[in-house]
Design an enzyme around this catalytic site. Structure first.
Site, PDB file in Angstrom:
ATOM      1  N   SER A 268      77.600  46.036  40.757  1.00 53.27           N
ATOM      2  CA  SER A 268      76.358  45.118  40.426  1.00 53.27           C
ATOM      3  C   SER A 268      75.216  45.803  40.015  1.00 53.27           C
ATOM      4  CB  SER A 268      76.198  44.203  41.711  1.00 53.27           C
ATOM      5  OG  SER A 268      75.926  42.892  41.244  1.00 53.27           O
ATOM      6  N   LYS A 272      75.162  48.751  36.978  1.00 53.88           N
ATOM      7  CA  LYS A 272      74.267  49.129  35.639  1.00 53.88           C
ATOM      8  C   LYS A 272      73.631  50.267  35.873  1.00 53.88           C
ATOM      9  CE  LYS A 272      72.474  44.337  36.526  1.00 53.88           C
ATOM     10  NZ  LYS A 272      73.361  43.276  36.292  1.00 53.88           N
ATOM     11  N   TRP A 359      78.902  34.687  36.851  1.00 61.38           N
ATOM     12  CA  TRP A 359      77.519  35.168  36.640  1.00 61.38           C
ATOM     13  C   TRP A 359      77.536  36.540  35.785  1.00 61.38           C
ATOM     14  CZ3 TRP A 359      73.102  33.189  36.354  1.00 61.38           C
ATOM     15  CH2 TRP A 359      71.890  33.851  36.745  1.00 61.38           C
ATOM     16  N   HIS A 409      82.058  37.973  43.881  1.00 60.17           N
ATOM     17  CA  HIS A 409      81.377  39.111  43.571  1.00 60.17           C
ATOM     18  C   HIS A 409      81.121  40.259  44.978  1.00 60.17           C
ATOM     19  CE1 HIS A 409      78.077  41.146  41.424  1.00 60.17           C
ATOM     20  NE2 HIS A 409      77.474  41.272  42.634  1.00 60.17           N
TER      21      HIS A 409
HETATM   22  C1  GCU Z   1      71.913  39.409  40.960  1.00 60.91           C
HETATM   23  C2  GCU Z   1      71.702  39.682  39.549  1.00 60.91           C
HETATM   24  C3  GCU Z   1      72.735  40.638  39.004  1.00 60.91           C
HETATM   25  C4  GCU Z   1      72.961  41.777  39.662  1.00 60.91           C
HETATM   26  C5  GCU Z   1      73.575  41.122  41.094  1.00 60.91           C
HETATM   27  C6  GCU Z   1      73.625  42.375  42.232  1.00 60.91           C
HETATM   28  O1  GCU Z   1      73.032  38.533  40.862  1.00 60.91           O
HETATM   29  O2  GCU Z   1      71.380  38.656  38.580  1.00 60.91           O
HETATM   30  O3  GCU Z   1      72.313  41.034  37.520  1.00 60.91           O
HETATM   31  O4  GCU Z   1      74.104  42.653  39.335  1.00 60.91           O
HETATM   32  O5  GCU Z   1      72.237  40.621  41.555  1.00 60.91           O
HETATM   33  O6  GCU Z   1      73.205  43.406  42.120  1.00 60.91           O
HETATM   34  O7  GCU Z   1      74.340  41.958  43.219  1.00 60.91           O
END
Ligand code: GCU
Length: 431
Positions: A268, A272, A359, A409
């Protein structure tokens, strides 16, 4: 001073949120038939319009150009100044995990800044590695403190700021004993160790607590603070990526692991950060991004799931200020995320998605991985190799690999099984 300068960020966050609640920003799209058509930039065409046809042209021209475009427009510029460090080994247990692993805890102390929280590393090394070769090592940040990845009692409870938990396991932003092992399902240590791999992890909040004011007690308080307010000022994702490179600096000094076969991994927001770390720091031999979504593996021009607008309004402290100028106009970005993934080439790259994680735009993550193929081909490597988004539990690709898992997720055992298999087929063969 810092607070005042930070206000525009917070204000823009509020502004976006209120626009959203008045319905003036487009709703989040989850309908495949409503994805507007888009055209992706070609990773093998330079800004000046020249076609890249050789590895040399890629490595000396286009690759550095793309790196700079990502720094200028998304992640901010990573400071070049090195912080002086001291490594303090806090504990070594040579019969961890039922005698199968060596467990080490090391504090990375920032010697010029005694008040700056140390980076607390937790390292597990398998004892069963066949032959005498040193094991490859997964390098990744965890979300809840080192004590959260296992219930092994010898692990120091994090003393740093943590987000409170509704279950009462983190109170007043501090971990309690009850927080041990709360994220152990995301770190199947027995499985990883049994396959002969080491794991190095640290709590991401040691580098910067994950909230808009977090920089004040993290690395950015001493290294390029946001008070300079440049469009390309680095923010938290940049700091977390930088921190993974600092973990690797330590691992290069530890004879227990093979730092030349370090695999940077993240889930997540940490997915990134792992991609950005792997793009910048070519010492990482492979990169794994699990459900990294918008601003990670997912294509920005494909309007599905999270948008640049939502990412920046919810998390104003993650990306550089310039990124906000692309809200509602991703087509104006000079790059798209397949080009970030292409910066990993020719190293092995794994992009993983989950069906229930709309998402993060699972299909957009697949397409992004797919569109790295021409760059991997320059090196004679096979990437994804197919156009059709595979169904669940059908991993595809070679040097670039992708899977879609069932469920939500998260990081599951299934994901790790694929990552381990991938590591075995790619970097593990290289002794
Ligand atoms: C939120 C955010 C995402 C990210 C995620 C996470 O949902 O919008 O961009 O990847 O958190 O880090 O769990």
């Amino acid at each position: 001073m810092p607070t005042l300068l930070f206000k525009p960020l917070l204000f823009s966050g509020l502004l976006f949120t209120s626009l959203l609640s008045y319905g003036q920003t487009p709703d989040i799209n989850y309908d495949e038939s409503k994805v507007p058509p888009y055209t992706l930039p070609d990773p093998l065409v330079t800004k000046a319009g020249k076609k890249v046809t050789t590895v040399r042209q890629w490595e000396t021209g286009r690759r550095p150009e793309l790196l700079k475009l990502f720094a200028d427009n998304l992640y901010g510029r990573t400071p070049e100044r090195r912080l002086k460090t001291r490594y303090e080994v806090r504990s070594v247990d040579s019969s961890a995990l039922g005698g199968t692993a060596i467990r080490k805890q090391i504090s990375v102390v920032w010697t010029e800044y005694p008040d700056l929280p140390s980076l607390e590393l937790l390292l597990y090394v398998p004892k069963n590695r066949v032959g005498n070769n040193r094991p490859p090592v997964f390098v990744g940040l965890n979300y809840m403190g080192n004590h959260s990845i296992t219930t092994e009692p010898g692990i120091a409870l994090s003393t740093h700021w943590l987000p409170n938990r509704p279950d009462g396991k983190v109170v007043n932003n501090r971990a309690t004993e009850a927080a041990r092992g709360v994220q152990q399902s995301r770190w199947p240590l027995e499985l990883i160790i049994s396959k002969g791999y080491a794991v190095a992890t640290a709590y991401y909040g040691d580098l910067e607590p994950d909230h808009p004011e977090g920089w004040k007690t993290g690395i950015r308080s001493v290294l390029d603070p946001p008070t300079t307010a440049r469009p390309d000022s680095w923010q938290a994702i940049g700091v977390w990526a930088w921190g993974m490179s600092r973990m690797l600096d330590y691992l290069e000094t530890d004879g227990l692991v093979d730092a030349k076969r370090a695999i940077v991994i993240g889930h997540s927001r940490q997915g990134k950060a792992a991609l950005w770390a792997g793009a910048q720091d070519q010492r990482f031999a492979a990169v794994i991004a699990n459900e990294s979504g918008e601003g990670g593996a997912a294509l920005s021009r494909r309007i599905y799931g999270e948008t640049i607008e939502r990412l920046n309004s919810s998390f104003p402290h993650w990306f550089c200020p310039q990124y906000r100028s692309y809200v509602n106009r991703p087509e104006a970005l000079p790059v798209d995320q397949h080009e970030l993934l292409a910066l990993i080439a020719p190293r092995p790259l794994y992009v993983a998605s989950a069906e229930g994680d709309r998402w993060a735009d699972p299909k957009g993550e697949f397409l992004s991985a797919r569109h790295t193929d021409p760059v991997y081909q320059l090196y004679g490597k096979k990437g994804i190799g197919i156009d059709t988004w595979p169904s669940v539990h059908q991993p595809v690709g070679e040097t670039v690999r992708y899977h879609l898992r069932t469920g939500e997720h998260d990081v599951k055992r299934y994901d790790w099984e694929q990552f381990l298999d991938f590591a075995e087929k790619t970097i593990d063969r290289r002794q």
